[in-house]
Design an enzyme around this catalytic site. Sequence first.
Site, PDB file in Angstrom:
ATOM      1  NE  ARG A  16      -1.068   2.533   2.888  1.00 13.34           N
ATOM      2  CZ  ARG A  16      -0.521   3.645   3.353  1.00 13.34           C
ATOM      3  NH1 ARG A  16      -0.449   4.731   2.598  1.00 13.34           N
ATOM      4  NH2 ARG A  16       0.010   3.687   4.565  1.00 13.34           N
ATOM      5  CG  ASP A  17       3.117   4.418   2.982  1.00 21.14           C
ATOM      6  OD1 ASP A  17       2.999   5.280   2.093  1.00 21.14           O
ATOM      7  OD2 ASP A  17       3.419   4.691   4.150  1.00 21.14           O
ATOM      8  CG  HIS A 208       3.879   4.737   9.138  1.00 21.72           C
ATOM      9  ND1 HIS A 208       3.193   3.728   8.478  1.00 21.72           N
ATOM     10  CD2 HIS A 208       4.150   5.661   8.189  1.00 21.72           C
ATOM     11  CE1 HIS A 208       3.084   4.027   7.204  1.00 21.72           C
ATOM     12  NE2 HIS A 208       3.645   5.205   6.999  1.00 21.72           N
ATOM     13  CG  HIS A 210       7.664   7.656   5.122  1.00 18.87           C
ATOM     14  ND1 HIS A 210       7.408   7.201   3.864  1.00 18.87           N
ATOM     15  CD2 HIS A 210       6.518   7.478   5.823  1.00 18.87           C
ATOM     16  CE1 HIS A 210       6.156   6.777   3.796  1.00 18.87           C
ATOM     17  NE2 HIS A 210       5.581   6.937   4.982  1.00 18.87           N
ATOM     18  CB  CYS A 241       2.593  10.341   1.427  1.00 15.69           C
ATOM     19  SG  CYS A 241       0.929  11.016   1.352  1.00 15.69           S
ATOM     20  CG  ASN A 250       6.676   3.236   4.278  1.00 15.75           C
ATOM     21  OD1 ASN A 250       6.178   3.224   3.166  1.00 15.75           O
ATOM     22  ND2 ASN A 250       6.045   3.655   5.348  1.00 15.75           N
TER      23      ASN A 250
END
Length: 301
Positions: A16-17, A208, A210, A241, A250
């Site tokens: 996803r990310d 979370h 990055h 993002c 990430n």
Amino acid sequence: MNNFPKSVSLVEVGPRDGLQNEKTEVSTQTKVELVNLLADAGHRRIETGSFVSPKWVPQMADSGEVFSLISRREGVSYSALTPNTKGLENALSANADEVAIFGAASESFSQKNINCSIEESLERFAPVVEQAAARGKPVRGYVSCVLGCPYEGEIAPEAVANVAKIMLDMGCYEVSLGDTIGTGTPFKTQRMLEVVTDVVPVSKIGAHFHDTYGQALANLYVALSAGVSVIDSAVAGLGGCPYAKGASGNVATEDVLYMLDGMGISTGVDMTRLLKASSFIMEAVGRKPSSKVANALMESC
Ligand code: HMG
Ligand code: MG
């Protein structure tokens, strides 16, 4: 601050990310294979897709198909982002095991990312959490920009604590704190966590981070020492993002796993199998992994 956990729950956010920011279209079959390889590697929490507007994030438009094609493994939770009740309906139709709402500690980022203020977003999330609970689906909360915002710069830790607490009070089982643009540094991370853990139990916090400025592992070390035992990472360091310009991937799962293995902290994820997922997806997108560990281990094979 020396409360290192014995085990860490890794949340693999690569599908996803990681993929949401890929410029070229990644095929549905590739996404499906990636998710299956990550489950093979021992991941038990895989963020598989996102039920957002396809106009906002075209790469995630096929998340429903991805969910219908993966080989579901016993004991693996396949999750999805859901910004509103429409997203939740789609996630429920796809039989996502859990969903995530995503807000921010920065007003400007909230507007750019989900087109509403922080307050409006929380009003919008309440029925998502309520309806998900009624269907027996756990809900995770994300707070973005916890260590800096691409539009506002510094963010007060109190603003992070406030949104995190509201999300937990709303019914989220965990809140993941996002250093969306990777500008955090260790003392800043420590200070932010001190303020947040004044109002939120550390057992309900995920990190979370990055890795835009190469600080993610140092910041994660601080988070671990504060007792955080949930870490989000993306295979090969994929990602970013689309509404945080310049934000790179990430923190790479391989880098986190190498550090945790070396510290004797268990995760249930196997490096050799993880590297298979890493090689597979990087071949598909035509780049080398941004993970130092993946590159070092692949070269030594
Ligand atoms: P909006 O334009 O304000 O929404 O977008 P709206 O309610 O006015 O609806 C406009 C159109 O979108 C309508 O379609 C809706 O049906 C449709 P039309 O009538 O024009 O054809 N729509 C949807 N379609 C599919 N799924 C939905 C959905 N909702 C509305 N769920 C909205 C508001 C929230 C939808 C939009 O801003 C959006 O999709 N944003 C998502 C942005 C995003 O995905 N960003 C990346 C994820 S966040 C992230 O990466 C950070 C994180 O990793 C943590 C960190 O690193 O910090 C989590
Ligand atoms: Mg992120």
